[in-house]
Scaffold this motif. Structure first.
Motif, PDB file in Angstrom:
ATOM      1  N   ASP A 154       0.806  -1.227   0.000  1.00 43.74           N
ATOM      2  CA  ASP A 154       0.000   0.000   0.000  1.00 43.74           C
ATOM      3  C   ASP A 154       0.833   1.269   0.000  1.00 43.74           C
ATOM      4  OD1 ASP A 154      -2.555  -1.193   0.007  1.00 43.74           O
ATOM      5  OD2 ASP A 154      -2.236  -1.756   2.108  1.00 43.74           O
ATOM      6  N   ALA A 155       1.941   1.255   0.703  1.00 46.38           N
ATOM      7  CA  ALA A 155       2.713   2.487   0.801  1.00 46.38           C
ATOM      8  C   ALA A 155       4.184   2.178   1.005  1.00 46.38           C
ATOM      9  CB  ALA A 155       2.198   3.337   1.964  1.00 46.38           C
ATOM     10  N   ALA A 156       5.020   3.093   0.496  1.00 46.34           N
ATOM     11  CA  ALA A 156       6.458   2.952   0.662  1.00 46.34           C
ATOM     12  C   ALA A 156       7.104   4.289   0.358  1.00 46.34           C
ATOM     13  CB  ALA A 156       7.010   1.878  -0.278  1.00 46.34           C
ATOM     14  N   ILE A 157       8.353   4.432   0.755  1.00 46.90           N
ATOM     15  CA  ILE A 157       9.106   5.634   0.378  1.00 46.90           C
ATOM     16  C   ILE A 157      10.254   5.202  -0.525  1.00 46.90           C
ATOM     17  CG2 ILE A 157      10.245   7.728   1.193  1.00 46.90           C
ATOM     18  CD1 ILE A 157       8.996   7.384   3.877  1.00 46.90           C
ATOM     19  N   PRO A 158       9.973   4.945  -1.813  1.00 44.90           N
ATOM     20  CA  PRO A 158      11.035   4.499  -2.707  1.00 44.90           C
ATOM     21  C   PRO A 158      11.861   5.671  -3.240  1.00 44.90           C
ATOM     22  CG  PRO A 158       8.969   4.560  -3.882  1.00 44.90           C
ATOM     23  CD  PRO A 158       8.674   5.004  -2.476  1.00 44.90           C
ATOM     24  N   GLN A 159      13.023   5.289  -3.819  1.00 45.88           N
ATOM     25  CA  GLN A 159      13.818   6.270  -4.547  1.00 45.88           C
ATOM     26  C   GLN A 159      13.160   6.505  -5.908  1.00 45.88           C
ATOM     27  OE1 GLN A 159      17.979   6.004  -5.525  1.00 45.88           O
ATOM     28  NE2 GLN A 159      18.436   5.350  -3.440  1.00 45.88           N
ATOM     29  N   ALA A 160      13.261   7.715  -6.385  1.00 47.54           N
ATOM     30  CA  ALA A 160      12.815   7.973  -7.753  1.00 47.54           C
ATOM     31  C   ALA A 160      13.740   7.180  -8.671  1.00 47.54           C
ATOM     32  CB  ALA A 160      12.913   9.460  -8.063  1.00 47.54           C
ATOM     33  N   SER A 161      13.134   6.360  -9.545  1.00 50.08           N
ATOM     34  CA  SER A 161      13.966   5.473 -10.365  1.00 50.08           C
ATOM     35  C   SER A 161      13.283   5.224 -11.696  1.00 50.08           C
ATOM     36  CB  SER A 161      14.152   4.132  -9.649  1.00 50.08           C
ATOM     37  OG  SER A 161      12.930   3.431  -9.613  1.00 50.08           O
ATOM     38  N   PRO A 162      14.050   4.802 -12.700  1.00 50.70           N
ATOM     39  CA  PRO A 162      13.433   4.461 -13.978  1.00 50.70           C
ATOM     40  C   PRO A 162      12.360   3.395 -13.816  1.00 50.70           C
ATOM     41  CG  PRO A 162      15.778   3.853 -13.947  1.00 50.70           C
ATOM     42  CD  PRO A 162      15.515   4.692 -12.756  1.00 50.70           C
ATOM     43  N   ALA A 163      12.565   2.449 -12.877  1.00 48.37           N
ATOM     44  CA  ALA A 163      11.565   1.405 -12.661  1.00 48.37           C
ATOM     45  C   ALA A 163      10.243   2.034 -12.257  1.00 48.37           C
ATOM     46  CB  ALA A 163      12.050   0.436 -11.579  1.00 48.37           C
ATOM     47  N   LEU A 164      10.311   2.994 -11.380  1.00 47.97           N
ATOM     48  CA  LEU A 164       9.098   3.644 -10.886  1.00 47.97           C
ATOM     49  C   LEU A 164       8.377   4.383 -12.017  1.00 47.97           C
ATOM     50  CD1 LEU A 164       9.042   5.498  -7.513  1.00 47.97           C
ATOM     51  CD2 LEU A 164       7.921   6.500  -9.485  1.00 47.97           C
ATOM     52  N   PHE A 165       9.136   5.123 -12.803  1.00 48.50           N
ATOM     53  CA  PHE A 165       8.514   5.895 -13.896  1.00 48.50           C
ATOM     54  C   PHE A 165       7.917   4.962 -14.944  1.00 48.50           C
ATOM     55  CE2 PHE A 165      11.958   8.980 -12.589  1.00 48.50           C
ATOM     56  CZ  PHE A 165      11.101   9.791 -11.860  1.00 48.50           C
ATOM     57  N   ASN A 166       8.674   3.928 -15.333  1.00 50.13           N
ATOM     58  CA  ASN A 166       8.176   3.007 -16.349  1.00 50.13           C
ATOM     59  C   ASN A 166       6.943   2.262 -15.871  1.00 50.13           C
ATOM     60  OD1 ASN A 166       9.734   3.418 -18.596  1.00 50.13           O
ATOM     61  ND2 ASN A 166      11.346   1.980 -17.967  1.00 50.13           N
ATOM     62  N   ALA A 167       6.961   1.889 -14.598  1.00 52.85           N
ATOM     63  CA  ALA A 167       5.827   1.139 -14.066  1.00 52.85           C
ATOM     64  C   ALA A 167       4.549   1.973 -14.164  1.00 52.85           C
ATOM     65  CB  ALA A 167       6.099   0.725 -12.630  1.00 52.85           C
ATOM     66  N   VAL A 168       4.656   3.256 -13.848  1.00 55.04           N
ATOM     67  CA  VAL A 168       3.480   4.127 -13.952  1.00 55.04           C
ATOM     68  C   VAL A 168       3.102   4.293 -15.425  1.00 55.04           C
ATOM     69  CG1 VAL A 168       2.580   6.442 -13.548  1.00 55.04           C
ATOM     70  CG2 VAL A 168       3.939   5.304 -11.787  1.00 55.04           C
ATOM     71  N   ALA A 169       4.107   4.475 -16.283  1.00 47.88           N
ATOM     72  CA  ALA A 169       3.828   4.668 -17.709  1.00 47.88           C
ATOM     73  C   ALA A 169       3.136   3.445 -18.303  1.00 47.88           C
ATOM     74  CB  ALA A 169       5.135   4.944 -18.457  1.00 47.88           C
ATOM     75  N   ARG A 170       3.412   2.288 -17.733  1.00 47.74           N
ATOM     76  CA  ARG A 170       2.842   1.057 -18.269  1.00 47.74           C
ATOM     77  C   ARG A 170       1.569   0.636 -17.538  1.00 47.74           C
ATOM     78  NH1 ARG A 170       7.548  -2.951 -19.989  1.00 47.74           N
ATOM     79  NH2 ARG A 170       8.704  -1.547 -21.340  1.00 47.74           N
ATOM     80  N   GLY A 171       0.961   1.565 -16.882  1.00 45.40           N
ATOM     81  CA  GLY A 171      -0.345   1.264 -16.296  1.00 45.40           C
ATOM     82  C   GLY A 171      -0.334   0.955 -14.821  1.00 45.40           C
ATOM     83  N   GLY A 172       0.822   1.066 -14.190  1.00 41.92           N
ATOM     84  CA  GLY A 172       0.863   0.875 -12.745  1.00 41.92           C
ATOM     85  C   GLY A 172       0.007   1.939 -12.069  1.00 41.92           C
TER      86      GLY A 172
END
Lengths: 309, 270, 233
Positions: free
Chosen positions: A70-88
């Motif tokens: 449900d919640a986390a404090i991740p680092q801003a990362s390409p994984a994070l951006f791509n995941a959102v771009a791909r429908g996350g």
């Protein structure tokens, strides 16, 4: 106090106590989470935390996107951006660590004596840097090379586990290692060297980590997310009181760091208003896009969910 | 070549101290003689053969070759009960094994092995692996390996006991044909009285463990012998004599004497 | 052939599930997406580079690892005293997680290729050594008697008895060595963020491009199948 807690527990709000799967990483950057947990700030909002222990925030991203976390404090990362771009479905909701110019460096390129002046002297120099070229630190390296006088720096990346960096620096096998606390303080203590360039010098106001919510936290008019965020902000306020005995006690327990090291370490800047540094997120994305590491650049609207207080 | 065994003894470690397998064996093998060793199963015949072959050192006593003048001890090669062919080698390479060990060139040893295979009717199987052959063919190949190596003495350890009666008779005849005229000594271990009398010049009857000589019997059966031919009546009589000699050993077989080889494995784990 | 059909059926079911949205495309992209990525990366030469880098490290690690394992295994099989001396050492060292020692290797071997190859060599050593020792000792004692009785010298014993007699088990050991080496190599490449297949796996997680993960793992699987074929059945 106890009485107040009982009263709160008896309130209708507590009856709706909701469980939140929260990623807990044993890092200083997670300080607000620890404070909120220890001080019962989540409980005050009627939230029961199910802690999920992970060793790296990279591991949290897939779970956040699918709603298994449900919640986390991740680092801003390409994984994070791509995941959102791909429908996350997860969104950034509040600021975590910001690289704020101040008296200390939380994340920095550490060397055995190199200084910013030497690096930007215009002299050709080849640097062996321990950093991930495709992550935030790679972005910082590029920012360093764009500095006037740093044009003739030749960089080769040597990635290695953090445990090996200290020896590598000591042995002269590395010129710089990208470190964050408590490693900076540890290496200082071991007399290895000193910070050559702080991350805050290269990207002032850079958004290093951020609080992220899964879809569930944002549903129903953001009801659950709003409660969580209230606890988070309250924790931020306490964190920003600085190295108080109570904060030291909580963080020593949570990070399992020796209190004296913790007292010496540079505590990261986490703005009390929790406002996200959108500019830095956009420039970071543009850099990632140039290197083909993300599918596309997300607009702030796609990446961030505004939660009204 | 003459072989003289004197005071030969073999002890091996057992669960309850050393076990005596062979006890003071005195025996001589004459040059060119086909000698049979017969005794009850497990009496230590095979141990005698292993010592003769140099595979096992005697605990006491000696094996000598009187009159042998060669620089190296004479070669005593064995044929084993369970053929002992190397499963990963072709029949040709198996048969040529002894020659290869002697350093015979590849071409020469293969030619000789092929010739031997031909003689034994195995020419078509030169390239075949042993596991694709019948038991009789394998044992025939083992004989081929033995005879092609031309050892001074040949030691056969119940080579045909696992074969059916017909195959056994065929191979017994082939063995005699291969041996006759070589002038080599043969020591042939068996527990089959009839076989011993059909093949051997002399039969040494051994006791149950520990192995001792009970009797030495010369077989009055002229050569060349035909296995399928009828042996002379005195040979048939000898059968019964030997049978009687082995009777006490058969008795001790029946009495459950502690069998030392088996005991450790059967003892319950402490 | 039945393998291929089963694989195709699985792929078709996956494809359908991904298209229908029954599985999260973020974690389980459709096979066609994976295939697209794989073809593109083959065309661009990126995969060839990664494969070459990994193959080179694998060769540098497996060569000495399996070679020394072979020697140690055969020696232990042939010399019971050596076996008694080394067996507990091997038993103790084999379960050590080699990847956990990576930082140490990086320090000891100079932060370069060598440090990455050492754990691969180590992990390749043990299965071959253990299999070798067991393989030699499991050769039928009768065949030893035969060979000694017929006068085979040391070289002939090795060539005609020890090597062929221990080969089936030894081959199984080498197979285990190779697979363990691939696993460790990929872990090491992930940890050191280098090029190679492990680097590609790491990058796929860094960028959440999971099709890159599956595509790379397909190449790893192919590598495993090819090695197995090379060793014979």
């Amino acid at each position: 106090m106890g009485l107040a807690f009982c009263l709160i527990a008896a309130l209708p709000g507590a009856a709706r106590a909701e469980r939140v799967k929260l990623v807990v990483l044993p890092f200083l950057s997670q300080a607000p989470i620890f404070i909120a947990l220890e001080e019962g700030l989540f409980a005050e909002e009627g939230i029961t935390i199910e802690p999920v222990a992970l060793s790296s925030s990279h591991l949290a991203v897939p779970g956040l996107m699918t709603g298994d976390l449900d919640a986390a404090i991740p680092q801003a990362s390409p994984a994070l951006f791509n995941a959102v771009a791909r429908g996350g479905r997860a969104r950034l909701v509040a600021s975590g660590v910001v690289l704020a110019p101040g008296e200390c460096s939380y994340a920095a390129f550490y060397g055995t004596g190199l200084t910013m002046a030497e690096l930007t002297s215009g002299q050709p120099r080849s640097l062996r840097i321990s950093a991930e070229p495709n992550a935030f630190e790679g972005f910082l390296v590029d920012l360093l090379r764009q500095r006037p006088g740093a044009e003739r720096l030749q960089v080769s990346f040597r990635e290695m586990p953090v445990a090996a960096q200290q020896s590598a620096l000591g042995a002269g096998a590395l010129d710089l290692a990208f470190l964050s606390e408590p490693w900076v303080a540890r290496l200082d203590q071991a007399g290895i060297g000193r910070v050559a360039v702080g991350g805050e010098h290269l990207l002032p106001g850079g958004q290093f980590t951020a609080l992220m919510f899964s879809e569930r936290m944002l549903a129903d008019g953001q009801a659950l997310g709003r409660r969580f965020l209230r606890a988070y902000r309250a924790a931020l306020a306490r964190y920003n009181a600085g190295k108080t005995p109570r904060n030291l006690e909580i963080l020593a327990r949570a990070t399992r760091l020796p209190p004296e090291l913790l007292a010496r370490a540079c505590w990261p800047s986490m703005p009390v208003d929790a406002r996200l540094q959108l500019d830095s997120l956009m420039t970071y994305q543009q850099w990632l896009r140039q290197r083909q590491l993300i599918d596309r650049v997300l607009t702030p609207g796609e990446l961030v969910a505004e939660i009204a207080p | 070549m003459r072989i003289a065994l004197s005071g030969l003894r073999l002890d091996y470690p057992g669960a309850a101290g050393p076990v005596r397998a062979v006890d003071g064996l005195d025996l001589e093998v004459a040059p060119g003689e086909f000698l049979g060793l017969i005794g009850p199963s497990g009496c230590g015949k095979s141990s005698v053969l292993a010592m003769l072959a140099g595979l096992r050192a005697p605990s006491a006593g000696s094996i000598d070759f009187p009159g042998w003048t060669g620089r190296r001890p004479p070669r005593r090669l064995m044929a084993f009960q369970d053929h002992g062919l190397l499963p990963w080698l072709s029949l040709l390479d198996n048969v040529a094994f002894g020659l290869e060990a002697q350093g015979v060139s590849r071409a020469a040893r293969q030619a000789r092995a092929r010739e031997m295979l031909c003689r034994l009717g195995l020419a078509d199987f030169a390239a075949t692996r042993p596991d694709q052959l019948s038991g009789g063919m394998r044992q025939r190949a083992a004989l081929a390996r033995l005879f092609v190596a031309e050892a001074e003495a040949m030691l056969l350890d119940e080579p045909f006991c696992a074969l059916d009666a017909q195959t056994r008779m065929l191979l017994q005849q082939e063995l005699l044909d291969l041996w006759s005229g070589t002038g080599r000594s043969v020591v042939y271990v068996t527990h089959d009285i009839e076989e011993a009398l059909l093949l051997c010049d002399r039969v040494v009857v051994l006791s149950a463990r520990p192995c001792r000589v009970i009797a030495e019997i010369t077989v009055p059966f002229a050569r060349p012998r035909r296995i399928l031919g009828r042996p002379p009546p005195e040979v048939t009589e000898l059968r019964w004599r030997i049978w009687e000699m082995l009777a006490p050993a058969r008795h001790t077989d029946v009495v459950p004497a502690p069998a030392p080889e088996v005991a450790p494995a059967m003892a319950p784990a402490a | 052939m039945p393998h291929l059909l089963a694989l195709l059926a699985l792929a078709a079911a996956w494809e359908a599930a991904a298209r229908a949205g029954w599985v999260a495309p973020l974690l389980f992209p459709a096979p066609t997406v994976i295939l697209d990525w794989l073809l593109a990366s083959l065309r661009s030469g990126e995969m060839a580079e990664d494969l070459a880098a990994s193959a080179q490290r694998l060769a540098m690690g497996v060569g000495p690892g399996v070679g020394l394992g072979l020697l140690a295994g055969l020696a232990m099989g042939l010399l019971p005293r050596l076996h008694r001396a080394l067996d507990p050492v091997i038993a103790g060292l084999h379960p050590m997680p080699k990847v956990a020692l990576l930082p140490l290797f990086l320090v000891l071997f100079g932060f370069g290729e060598r440090a990455q190859v050492v754990p691969v060599a180590l992990v390749a050593f043990f299965p071959t050594a253990i299999a070798g020792a067991v393989a030699v000792r499991s050769i039928d004692p009768l065949l030893w008697d035969v060979a000694r009785n017929y006068g085979a010298g040391r070289l002939m014993l090795l060539r005609r008895l020890v090597l062929p007699g221990s080969w089936p088990m030894l081959r199984a050991g080498i197979r285990l060595s190779l697979n363990a080496a691939i696993v460790v190599l990929i872990s090491v490449e992930m940890l050191t963020g280098s090029d190679g297949l492990g680097g590609a796996v790491w990058q796929s997680w860094q960028t959440m491009r999971v099709e890159q993960l599956y595509g790379t793992l397909l190449v790893v699987a192919t590598l495993g199948i090819v090695f197995n074929r090379c060793l014979g059945r």
